[in-house]
Design a protein around this motif. Structure first.
Motif, PDB file in Angstrom:
ATOM      1  N   GLN A 230       0.843  -1.190   0.000  1.00  0.00           N
ATOM      2  CA  GLN A 230       0.000   0.000   0.000  1.00  0.00           C
ATOM      3  C   GLN A 230       0.878   1.239   0.000  1.00  0.00           C
ATOM      4  O   GLN A 230       1.938   1.265   0.633  1.00  0.00           O
ATOM      5  N   ALA A 231       0.454   2.268  -0.695  1.00  0.00           N
ATOM      6  CA  ALA A 231       1.181   3.530  -0.680  1.00  0.00           C
ATOM      7  C   ALA A 231       1.202   4.072   0.748  1.00  0.00           C
ATOM      8  O   ALA A 231       0.255   3.882   1.507  1.00  0.00           O
ATOM      9  N   PRO A 232       2.287   4.728   1.142  1.00  0.00           N
ATOM     10  CA  PRO A 232       2.365   5.282   2.504  1.00  0.00           C
ATOM     11  C   PRO A 232       1.165   6.161   2.811  1.00  0.00           C
ATOM     12  O   PRO A 232       0.721   6.950   1.967  1.00  0.00           O
ATOM     13  N   THR A 233       0.622   6.016   4.002  1.00  0.00           N
ATOM     14  CA  THR A 233      -0.555   6.807   4.401  1.00  0.00           C
ATOM     15  C   THR A 233      -0.123   8.019   5.212  1.00  0.00           C
ATOM     16  O   THR A 233       1.020   8.136   5.634  1.00  0.00           O
ATOM     17  N   GLY A 234      -1.065   8.908   5.418  1.00  0.00           N
ATOM     18  CA  GLY A 234      -0.777  10.089   6.226  1.00  0.00           C
ATOM     19  C   GLY A 234      -0.363  11.287   5.398  1.00  0.00           C
ATOM     20  O   GLY A 234      -0.258  12.401   5.891  1.00  0.00           O
ATOM     21  N   THR A 235      -0.081  11.068   4.127  1.00  0.00           N
ATOM     22  CA  THR A 235       0.266  12.169   3.233  1.00  0.00           C
ATOM     23  C   THR A 235      -0.537  12.018   1.958  1.00  0.00           C
ATOM     24  O   THR A 235      -0.699  10.915   1.440  1.00  0.00           O
ATOM     25  N   SER A 236      -1.064  13.117   1.456  1.00  0.00           N
ATOM     26  CA  SER A 236      -1.806  13.064   0.206  1.00  0.00           C
ATOM     27  C   SER A 236      -0.841  13.050  -0.960  1.00  0.00           C
ATOM     28  O   SER A 236       0.247  13.620  -0.885  1.00  0.00           O
ATOM     29  N   GLN A 237      -1.221  12.363  -2.031  1.00  0.00           N
ATOM     30  CA  GLN A 237      -0.358  12.307  -3.204  1.00  0.00           C
ATOM     31  C   GLN A 237      -0.362  13.664  -3.901  1.00  0.00           C
ATOM     32  O   GLN A 237      -1.409  14.289  -4.064  1.00  0.00           O
ATOM     33  N   PRO A 238       0.815  14.180  -4.306  1.00  0.00           N
ATOM     34  CA  PRO A 238       0.905  15.479  -4.973  1.00  0.00           C
ATOM     35  C   PRO A 238       0.286  15.420  -6.362  1.00  0.00           C
ATOM     36  O   PRO A 238       0.118  14.353  -6.943  1.00  0.00           O
ATOM     37  N   ASP A 239      -0.035  16.599  -6.895  1.00  0.00           N
ATOM     38  CA  ASP A 239      -0.599  16.635  -8.238  1.00  0.00           C
ATOM     39  C   ASP A 239       0.470  16.266  -9.261  1.00  0.00           C
ATOM     40  O   ASP A 239       1.672  16.238  -8.974  1.00  0.00           O
ATOM     41  N   HIS A 240       0.012  16.014 -10.478  1.00  0.00           N
ATOM     42  CA  HIS A 240       0.900  15.483 -11.512  1.00  0.00           C
ATOM     43  C   HIS A 240       2.030  16.462 -11.856  1.00  0.00           C
ATOM     44  O   HIS A 240       3.169  16.052 -12.090  1.00  0.00           O
ATOM     45  N   THR A 241       1.722  17.746 -11.852  1.00  0.00           N
ATOM     46  CA  THR A 241       2.746  18.746 -12.177  1.00  0.00           C
ATOM     47  C   THR A 241       3.878  18.715 -11.153  1.00  0.00           C
ATOM     48  O   THR A 241       5.065  18.773 -11.506  1.00  0.00           O
ATOM     49  N   LEU A 244       6.007  15.574 -11.714  1.00  0.00           N
ATOM     50  CA  LEU A 244       6.921  15.726 -12.848  1.00  0.00           C
ATOM     51  C   LEU A 244       8.103  16.617 -12.487  1.00  0.00           C
ATOM     52  O   LEU A 244       9.249  16.352 -12.878  1.00  0.00           O
ATOM     53  N   ALA A 245       7.837  17.660 -11.730  1.00  0.00           N
ATOM     54  CA  ALA A 245       8.917  18.557 -11.319  1.00  0.00           C
ATOM     55  C   ALA A 245       9.920  17.821 -10.431  1.00  0.00           C
ATOM     56  O   ALA A 245      11.142  17.962 -10.589  1.00  0.00           O
ATOM     57  N   GLY A 246       9.388  17.025  -9.506  1.00  0.00           N
ATOM     58  CA  GLY A 246      10.279  16.253  -8.642  1.00  0.00           C
ATOM     59  C   GLY A 246      11.091  15.243  -9.417  1.00  0.00           C
ATOM     60  O   GLY A 246      12.292  15.049  -9.171  1.00  0.00           O
ATOM     61  N   ALA A 247      10.449  14.575 -10.385  1.00  0.00           N
ATOM     62  CA  ALA A 247      11.162  13.596 -11.211  1.00  0.00           C
ATOM     63  C   ALA A 247      12.269  14.271 -11.997  1.00  0.00           C
ATOM     64  O   ALA A 247      13.385  13.745 -12.135  1.00  0.00           O
ATOM     65  N   GLY A 248      11.963  15.471 -12.531  1.00  0.00           N
ATOM     66  CA  GLY A 248      12.975  16.197 -13.287  1.00  0.00           C
ATOM     67  C   GLY A 248      14.185  16.548 -12.447  1.00  0.00           C
ATOM     68  O   GLY A 248      15.334  16.457 -12.912  1.00  0.00           O
ATOM     69  N   ALA A 275       5.302   5.891 -10.733  1.00  0.00           N
ATOM     70  CA  ALA A 275       6.480   6.734 -10.538  1.00  0.00           C
ATOM     71  C   ALA A 275       7.428   6.620 -11.726  1.00  0.00           C
ATOM     72  O   ALA A 275       8.008   7.615 -12.187  1.00  0.00           O
ATOM     73  N   TYR A 276       7.592   5.402 -12.212  1.00  0.00           N
ATOM     74  CA  TYR A 276       8.491   5.194 -13.356  1.00  0.00           C
ATOM     75  C   TYR A 276       7.956   5.893 -14.606  1.00  0.00           C
ATOM     76  O   TYR A 276       8.718   6.506 -15.367  1.00  0.00           O
ATOM     77  N   GLU A 277       6.644   5.816 -14.810  1.00  0.00           N
ATOM     78  CA  GLU A 277       6.039   6.508 -15.952  1.00  0.00           C
ATOM     79  C   GLU A 277       6.256   8.016 -15.833  1.00  0.00           C
ATOM     80  O   GLU A 277       6.520   8.707 -16.834  1.00  0.00           O
ATOM     81  N   ALA A 278       6.148   8.549 -14.612  1.00  0.00           N
ATOM     82  CA  ALA A 278       6.367   9.980 -14.402  1.00  0.00           C
ATOM     83  C   ALA A 278       7.810  10.365 -14.707  1.00  0.00           C
ATOM     84  O   ALA A 278       8.082  11.416 -15.297  1.00  0.00           O
ATOM     85  N   VAL A 279       8.737   9.502 -14.315  1.00  0.00           N
ATOM     86  CA  VAL A 279      10.153   9.757 -14.585  1.00  0.00           C
ATOM     87  C   VAL A 279      10.413   9.762 -16.093  1.00  0.00           C
ATOM     88  O   VAL A 279      11.134  10.622 -16.616  1.00  0.00           O
ATOM     89  N   ALA A 283      11.708  12.822 -18.323  1.00  0.00           N
ATOM     90  CA  ALA A 283      12.887  12.711 -19.179  1.00  0.00           C
ATOM     91  C   ALA A 283      12.588  13.207 -20.589  1.00  0.00           C
ATOM     92  O   ALA A 283      13.420  13.891 -21.210  1.00  0.00           O
ATOM     93  N   ARG A 284      11.388  12.883 -21.079  1.00  0.00           N
ATOM     94  CA  ARG A 284      11.019  13.342 -22.414  1.00  0.00           C
ATOM     95  C   ARG A 284      10.905  14.874 -22.451  1.00  0.00           C
ATOM     96  O   ARG A 284      11.321  15.527 -23.425  1.00  0.00           O
ATOM     97  N   ILE A 285      10.352  15.443 -21.405  1.00  0.00           N
ATOM     98  CA  ILE A 285      10.228  16.898 -21.327  1.00  0.00           C
ATOM     99  C   ILE A 285      11.604  17.554 -21.296  1.00  0.00           C
ATOM    100  O   ILE A 285      11.854  18.557 -21.984  1.00  0.00           O
ATOM    101  N   ARG A 286      12.520  16.987 -20.517  1.00  0.00           N
ATOM    102  CA  ARG A 286      13.881  17.536 -20.423  1.00  0.00           C
ATOM    103  C   ARG A 286      14.589  17.437 -21.772  1.00  0.00           C
ATOM    104  O   ARG A 286      15.271  18.383 -22.208  1.00  0.00           O
TER     105      ARG A 286
END
Length: 296
Positions: A230-241, A244-248, A275-279, A283-286
């Protein structure tokens, strides 16, 4: 083989056997079976086929979930009298989802030497080919048959912060996958079937996808189901933007796509696949930005 030497008291050999392909049996397992005075087995008919294949002739004694306390104590007395007994399950490593633990415990309490002969296990075999994180995992055995207990089992399985592994019989695998999918339809999972055998198969996808595929195909065989943590609880997942910024930033720091995805998954609670898809997208954006800069 030290564990097979005759001592004042006997030795209980806990012998792993193949989970399907007889070629997976080890030399030590064969030596243990040949050296034993008696082979105790969950199903004597099943082990008899293996013994016949390897031309081993030994007395057999059944020991299963319905065996009486009297039979258990008789086996312990035989060990105390100096006999070497090999205990085997239907397949794989004994005492994993089989009743052999009671024999091992009672023998140990009586001062008998317990000697494991390691070998195949459906749990680790499935995990090794699953592609899911196996740094930490929880093995839950077979789901309960009763509806109420099964519901609690499913809730426990999907709430774990680490990979969960379970067994299931062919007659119940469709119902179990349906229950898991109802609770966590998008959770990544792997279904392993008939491992090491001719029709070995690994199915990968979301629980919803796997439940639908198994229900449609009605495959036969013994199953291992592996469910992503299960994804870690207690924190909401950030938006897609933000993702992507974090992955970059991780890629800019020189990390590989896999390492970046692992860290991103931990930080955001996204599945490893997401997460891998976001990375990859980052990468494509960069790369596109780099090309535009060079062109300008």
């Amino acid at each position: 083989m030290a564990e097979c030497n005759r001592q004042q008291t006997g030795v209980l050999l806990v012998v792993a056997t193949p989970i399907g392909n007889l070629g997976d049996i080890s030399a030590r397992s064969l030596e243990a079976l040949r050296s034993a005075d008696l082979i105790a087995a969950e199903d004597t008919r099943h082990i008899a086929r293996l013994l016949t294949h390897f031309s081993i002739r030994k007395p057999l004694e059944s020991f299963h979930g319905d065996s009486t306390e009297g039979k258990l104590q008789r086996l312990v007395r035989q060990l105390l009298a100096g006999e070497t007994i090999a205990y085997v399950s239907d397949a794989g490593t004994p005492t994993i989802s089989d009743p052999g633990a009671a024999l091992v415990w009672q023998a140990a309490q009586a001062g008998i030497t317990i000697s494991p002969i390691p070998g195949p296990s459906a749990v680790t075999t499935a995990l090794s080919a699953s592609g899911l994180n196996a740094d930490r995992f929880l093995f839950l055995g077979y789901p309960p048959r009763k509806t109420g207990e099964r519901t609690k089992f499913v809730a426990t399985a999907i709430a774990q912060p680490w990979t969960v592994v379970m067994y299931e019989a062919p007659s119940r695998v469709t119902a179990t996958l349906a229950a898991l999918a109802a609770a966590a339809p998008d959770r990544t999972a792997v279904v392993a079937r008939e491992m090491t055998k001719r029709f070995e198969q690994f199915l990968r996808g979301s629980l919803a996808e796997l439940a639908g595929q198994v229900a449609a195909d009605q495959p036969r065989g013994e199953f291992v189901i592996i469910v992503e943590a299960q994804a870690p609880t207690g924190t909401s997942q950030p938006d897609h933007t933000t993702v992507l910024a974090g992955a970059g930033k991780l890629l800019q720091a020189g990390m590989s796509a896999k390492s970046a995805a692992d860290i991103l998954s931990t930080l955001t609670g996204l599945s490893r696949n997401a997460a891998y898809e976001a990375v990859l997208q980052a990468a494509r954006i960069r790369n596109a930005a780099s090309t535009d800069t060079e062109g300008g």
